[in-house]
Design a protein around this motif. Structure first.
Motif, PDB file in Angstrom:
ATOM      1  N   LYS A 168       0.830  -1.206   0.000  1.00  0.00           N
ATOM      2  CA  LYS A 168       0.000   0.000   0.000  1.00  0.00           C
ATOM      3  C   LYS A 168       0.868   1.262   0.000  1.00  0.00           C
ATOM      4  O   LYS A 168       0.574   2.228  -0.715  1.00  0.00           O
TER       5      LYS A 168
ATOM      6  N   VAL B  19       2.372   1.772  -3.477  1.00  0.00           N
ATOM      7  CA  VAL B  19       1.347   2.258  -4.409  1.00  0.00           C
ATOM      8  C   VAL B  19       1.066   3.733  -4.156  1.00  0.00           C
ATOM      9  O   VAL B  19       0.919   4.533  -5.100  1.00  0.00           O
TER      10      VAL B  19
ATOM     11  N   LEU C  72       1.619   6.550  -6.878  1.00  0.00           N
ATOM     12  CA  LEU C  72       0.451   7.338  -7.284  1.00  0.00           C
ATOM     13  C   LEU C  72       0.725   8.823  -7.106  1.00  0.00           C
ATOM     14  O   LEU C  72       0.420   9.644  -8.004  1.00  0.00           O
TER      15      LEU C  72
ATOM     16  N   THR D 162      -7.487   9.169  -1.065  1.00  0.00           N
ATOM     17  CA  THR D 162      -6.703   8.825  -2.258  1.00  0.00           C
ATOM     18  C   THR D 162      -5.309   8.317  -1.917  1.00  0.00           C
ATOM     19  O   THR D 162      -4.898   7.256  -2.394  1.00  0.00           O
ATOM     20  N   TYR D 163      -4.562   9.038  -1.083  1.00  0.00           N
ATOM     21  CA  TYR D 163      -3.146   8.761  -0.892  1.00  0.00           C
ATOM     22  C   TYR D 163      -2.829   8.082   0.444  1.00  0.00           C
ATOM     23  O   TYR D 163      -1.656   7.851   0.732  1.00  0.00           O
TER      24      TYR D 163
ATOM     25  N   LEU E 118      -6.103   2.911   0.499  1.00  0.00           N
ATOM     26  CA  LEU E 118      -5.637   1.801  -0.337  1.00  0.00           C
ATOM     27  C   LEU E 118      -5.952   0.450   0.285  1.00  0.00           C
ATOM     28  O   LEU E 118      -5.855  -0.575  -0.387  1.00  0.00           O
TER      29      LEU E 118
ATOM     30  N   TYR F  32     -11.637  -1.957  -6.608  1.00  0.00           N
ATOM     31  CA  TYR F  32     -11.347  -0.753  -5.828  1.00  0.00           C
ATOM     32  C   TYR F  32     -12.377   0.304  -6.186  1.00  0.00           C
ATOM     33  O   TYR F  32     -12.876   0.339  -7.324  1.00  0.00           O
TER      34      TYR F  32
ATOM     35  N   THR G  90      -5.073   3.394  -9.792  1.00  0.00           N
ATOM     36  CA  THR G  90      -4.665   2.740  -8.545  1.00  0.00           C
ATOM     37  C   THR G  90      -4.601   1.229  -8.727  1.00  0.00           C
ATOM     38  O   THR G  90      -3.672   0.564  -8.235  1.00  0.00           O
TER      39      THR G  90
ATOM     40  N   THR H   4      -1.302  -0.989  -8.322  1.00  0.00           N
ATOM     41  CA  THR H   4      -1.326  -2.094  -7.354  1.00  0.00           C
ATOM     42  C   THR H   4      -0.905  -3.396  -8.013  1.00  0.00           C
ATOM     43  O   THR H   4      -0.099  -4.176  -7.462  1.00  0.00           O
TER      44      THR H   4
END
Length: 717
Positions: free
Chosen positions: A83, A86, A90, A160-161, A166, A184, A195, A199
C-alpha cells in the motif's frame, strides 16, 4: 409473556415506535444529502498456481499447498508495504503532471485537492526531472521522520493517498480457479483505474522478487558449499596421488594380487628346485664315493676348482637373469644368451681338463672311470645349476617378504584415503545435485511468477449507487426494532403488580377485583370501568349476603402505602352499592376527600383512645360499612375496629412492586383480625383485567335478589 401481551405492549407505545424511526430516518436523510459519488473498477489476474505448467510438467494438485500459495499472494497484496509503495507511485505520477492535467490519471478536482494537501514549495521540492527521481525524493522525504507532511498524509484518512484508502483494494480468489480478482472504489474514476494498475504492477514485482530472493539465497548457499566440497575433494585426490607416488603404487589391489600370486609360484619353484638340488647333490656324492685314488684327486685340482667356481657364478647370473627377466619391460637387453654361451664353453673346458688329466681307465668295482667322470660332470653341473637357482629364489623370496611387509600397512592408509575421497565425492555430488535443482527451481519461479493480466482495469463511467437509501432504511428499521426490543426487555424485566395473576402470585392474596384508572367523568354504562366496578360491588355484596353474615357488614379498606387508590375504591364501592339499593356508610380518616356523605374520624385520637367501630361510625346504621384505614407503613391506624371488620380489602397500585416490608405489614395486620384479606388491584387497564372479568361475567338479576334478601332481613330485625 404471550404474543397477545407483546402486541398490547407495543400498541400502548405506538407513538414512540413511530417517532423514533421517523427521527432516525430523517436524521440519516439530512446527514447524507452531501454524499459523494464513488466509482468502482476491477481487474483479473491469472496466477497459474493450481494448474499452471512448470519445468517438471503440469503443476501437481495439492489442496493445502495451493491454498497456502494463494494466501501468501493475497496477504502480499494487502500488506502495508504494498500500500505504501502504491501511494508513493500514485503521488509521483500526480506530481509529475504539475499543472498539466492528464484525464487518464486524475480529474481537475483531484488535482486541486492535491494542491490543497501539499504546499507549492513542497511539490516543487519533491518533483524531479524524471519520474524515477521524483519517486526517490518522495520515498526519502516520507521516510525522513514521522512529522512531515507526506508521512502524515500517508497515515491519515485521505480518500486517495493514505494507507487506509488503499486498504479498500479488495483481493479475492475466484472460486477454486487460478484467477485472482482485484476491485477498488474511489471518488475519481481515473484514480480508481490508475490505482488498480499500480497495485497490480507493485505487488507483481514484489511477488516475483520475493520468490526469486528465496531461490537466490538457496543457490548462493549451495554454490559456496559446492565450491568448498570441490576443494576438499581435490585435496583428498591430491593426497591419494602423492601417497601412490611416494610408495610407488600404480594399482594397489592389482599389485598385492600379483605379489601374492608370484609368492605362491615362487614357493612352488623353490620346493621343486630344492628337491632337484638335493637329488643332484646326492648323486654327485655317490659318484664321488665310487671314484677312488687319483681319479678322485683329479676332481680337486686347482684348475678344475677354478672352472667350477666360475661355472657356479655364471649359473647364478643366468638364474638371476631368467628369474628377474619377467619383471623387465619388453625390449630391455639381457645377458642370458652370453651367459649360456659362456656356460657351454666352460663346460667343454672342464670336460677337456678332465680328459687331459685322465690316467686311470677303470674303477675299483670294474666300472670304467671315463663313464663315472662324465656322469660326475653332469651331476655337478645340475647341482651347481640348482644351487644357483635356489640361492636366487631364496633371495627373491626375501625380497617378496620385504615387499609384502611394505604393502600390508599401506592398504589401511590407502583405504582411509579412498574412503575420505568417496565421502567427499558423495557430498560434492549431493551438493551439486541440490545446486542444479535450486537453479531449476529458480528458472521455474521465473516462469510461474509471471502473473498475467486477464482483464485490465477499466475506466468506470457511472457512479456506484450510494448508501443513502440503505442508511435511511437502516436507521428507521433499526430505531423501530431498538425501541421494540427495549419495550419487550422492559416488559420482561417488569416486576410490578400489573395484572391480577401477577399480583396474586407475588402477594399470595386472592384478587377480589380490579379498579380502572381514575377518570374525571363517570363511567359509561357497559364500559370497562363500569364492568370492573360492578364486578367489585357484586363480590362485596355476595360476601355480605352469605348465610350467617352479620349486619351491618363491615368492609375495611387498607393499603401499605399512601396513594394506592383506596379512597377511590371506597367511593366506587359506595356508589355501586347505593345503586343496588343498599344503605352504605363510609368512614374515612380526617384528611381524605371521600365526599360530603362520608363520616370522618381523627386517626391519632382513635388510636390512643382505642375507639371501637361504633365510636367511628358515630352510631349510624347501614347495610354495609366501608371503613378506610390509614396507610399501614406510613401512618398510625386504629387497632380496636379491626376485630369487628368482616372483610379486609388491600388496595394495590398496579405500577408498584411487592416488597418484603409490604409482606411484613400484611402479616402484622392479619395478626390483629380474623377477617379474610383480599387484594384489589388499582389502575388496571382493560386488556390486563380480562383474565379476571371473563371468569366472573356480570349477572344483572342477582343484585335484585340480594336486595329482596336484605329487605327481609331488615324487617325481621
Amino acid at each position: 409473556m404471550s404474543l397477545a401481551e407483546v402486541l398490547r405492549l407495543l400498541l400502548r407505545h405506538w407513538k414512540l415506535l413511530l417517532a423514533v424511526p421517523l427521527v432516525l430516518g430523517t436524521t440519516a436523510f439530512l446527514l447524507t444529502r452531501h454524499e459523494k459519488k464513488t466509482y468502482t473498477s476491477e481487474t483479473t489476474l491469472y496466477t497459474g498456481i493450481a494448474s499452471g505448467y512448470t519445468l517438471k510438467g503440469n503443476a501437481e494438485t495439492d489442496f493445502f499447498s495451493t491454498n497456502n500459495a494463494f494466501d501468501n499472494l493475497l496477504n502480499l497484496i494487502k500488506s502495508r508495504e504494498t500500500k505504501e509503495e502504491v501511494a508513493y507511485q500514485l503521488l509521483t505520477h500526480h506530481l509529475q503532471m504539475k499543472d498539466h492535467l492528464d484525464p487518464a490519471r486524475l480529474n481537475w478536482n483531484s488535482l486541486m485537492r492535491l494542491h490543497a494537501l501539499l504546499p507549492a514549495a513542497l511539490r516543487q521540492q519533491l518533483t524531479g526531472p524524471t519520474q524515477a527521481e521524483t519517486l526517490a525524493r518522495v520515498r526519502a522525504y516520507a521516510g525522513a521522520n514521522d512529522t512531515n507532511e507526506l508521512y502524515l498524509l500517508l497515515n491519515s484518512f485521505d480518500p486517495t493517498y493514505s494507507v487506509d484508502a488503499l486498504g479498500h483494494v479488495n483481493a479475492s480468489r475466484i472460486q477454486s480457479s487460478d484467477l485472482v480478482k482485484l476491485d477498488y472504489e474511489a471518488e475519481d474514476p481515473a484514480i480508481c483505474r490508475h490505482t488498480l494498475e499500480l497495485t497490480t504492477q507493485v505487488f507483481s514485482e514484489k511477488y516475483r522478487g520475493l520468490r526469486m530472493d528465496q531461490t537466490a539465497t538457496v543457490i548462493k548457499y549451495y554454490e559456496v558449499e559446492t565450491a568448498r566440497a570441490l576443494v576438499l575433494l581435490n585435496t583428498a585426490e591430491d593426497k591419494f596421488l602423492a601417497f601412490n607416488r611416494d610408495n610407488n603404487i600404480i594399482n594397489y589391489y592389482e599389485q598385492t594380487k600379483y605379489i601374492a600370486g608370484e609368492r605362491e609360484g615362487l614357493y612352488a619353484d623353490i620346493t621343486k628346485i630344492q628337491m632337484q638340488y638335493a637329488a643332484a647333490k646326492a648323486r654327485l656324492a655317490a659318484i664321488e664315493l665310487k671314484l677312488a685314488g687319483r681319479n678322485r684327486a683329479l676332481l680337486s685340482t686347482g684348475e678344475l676348482l677354478q672352472q667350477r667356481r666360475e661355472l657356479e657364478q655364471l649359473q647364478a647370473g643366468l638364474a638371476n637373469q631368467q628369474l628377474y627377466g619377467r619383471l623387465r619391460e619388453p625390449g630391455t637387453p639381457t645377458d642370458a644368451p652370453r651367459l649360456q654361451a659362456r656356460i657351454g664353453e666352460l663346460t667343454e673346458a672342464m670336460r677337456t681338463t678332465l680328459n687331459d688329466h685322465y690316467s686311470q681307465l677303470n674303477s675299483v668295482e670294474g666300472i670304467p672311470s671315463k663313464g663315472l667322470i662324465d656322469e660326475w660332470l653332469r651331476n655337478m653341473l645340475e647341482c651347481s645349476d640348482n644351487k644357483a637357482k635356489l640361492e636366487v629364489m631364496l633371495q627373491r623370496k626375501q625380497e617378496f617378504m620385504e615387499e609384502y611387509h611394505k604393502m600390508a600397512p599401506l592398504g589401511a592408509t590407502l583405504k582411509r584415503i579412498e574412503r575420505e575421497i568417496e565421502l567427499t565425492q558423495k557430498t560434492y555430488l549431493a551438493l551439486l545435485t541440490s545446486l542444479n535443482d535450486s537453479r531449476a527451481s529458480q528458472q521455474n519461479n521465473e516462469l510461474t511468477t509471471d502473473l498475467k493480466v486477464v482483464a485490465p482495469p477499466f475506466l468506470p463511467l457511472h457512479a456506484k449507487g450510494g448508501k443513502r437509501l440503505m442508511l435511511v432504511a437502516g436507521g428507521s428499521f433499526g430505531g423501530f426494532f431498538f425501541v421494540a426490543a427495549t419495550l419487550l426487555g422492559l416488559g420482561l424485566l417488569d416486576k410490578s403488580l400489573r395484572k391480577p395473576s401477577v399480583a396474586a402470585s407475588q402477594t399470595g392474596l386472592p384478587v377480589l377485583g380490579v379498579l380502572p384508572p381514575p377518570s374525571a367523568t363517570p363511567p359509561a354504562p357497559g364500559s370497562y370501568a363500569d364492568t370492573a366496578l360492578d364486578h367489585l360491588a357484586r363480590q362485596v355484596v355476595r360476601r355480605a349476603g352469605t348465610q350467617g353474615a352479620p349486619t351491618p357488614f363491615v368492609v375495611g379498606l387498607v393499603s401499605t402505602r399512601r396513594h394506592e387508590g383506596k379512597t377511590q375504591l371506597l367511593q366506587a364501592l359506595a356508589i355501586k352499592c347505593r345503586a343496588l339499593g343498599l344503605e352504605v356508610l363510609t368512614v374515612c380518616p380526617e384528611g381524605t376527600d371521600a365526599g360530603p356523605d362520608a363520616t370522618y374520624y381523627p386517626p391519632a385520637l382513635a388510636v390512643v383512645q382505642r375507639w371501637p367501630l361504633a365510636r367511628l361510625t358515630q352510631g349510624q346504621a347501614a347495610h354495609v360499612v366501608l371503613l378506610e384505614l390509614p396507610a399501614l407503613l406510613e401512618d398510625t391506624y386504629p387497632v380496636a375496629p379491626l376485630t369487628e371488620v368482616h372483610l379486609l380489602l388491600l388496595a394495590l397500585k398496579n405500577t408498584r412492586t411487592w416488597e418484603p416490608k409490604d409482606a411484613q405489614a400484611l402479616q402484622d395486620l392479619r395478626s390483629l383480625t380474623m377477617a379474610p384479606v383480599e387484594a384489589v388491584l388499582c389502575g388496571v387497564q382493560a386488556y390486563e383485567s380480562r383474565e379476571l372479568l371473563v371468569q366472573h361475567e356480570p349477572v344483572r338479576r342477582r343484585p335484585r335478589l340480594r336486595l329482596a334478601f336484605w329487605r327481609r332481613r331488615a324487617a325481621t330485625a
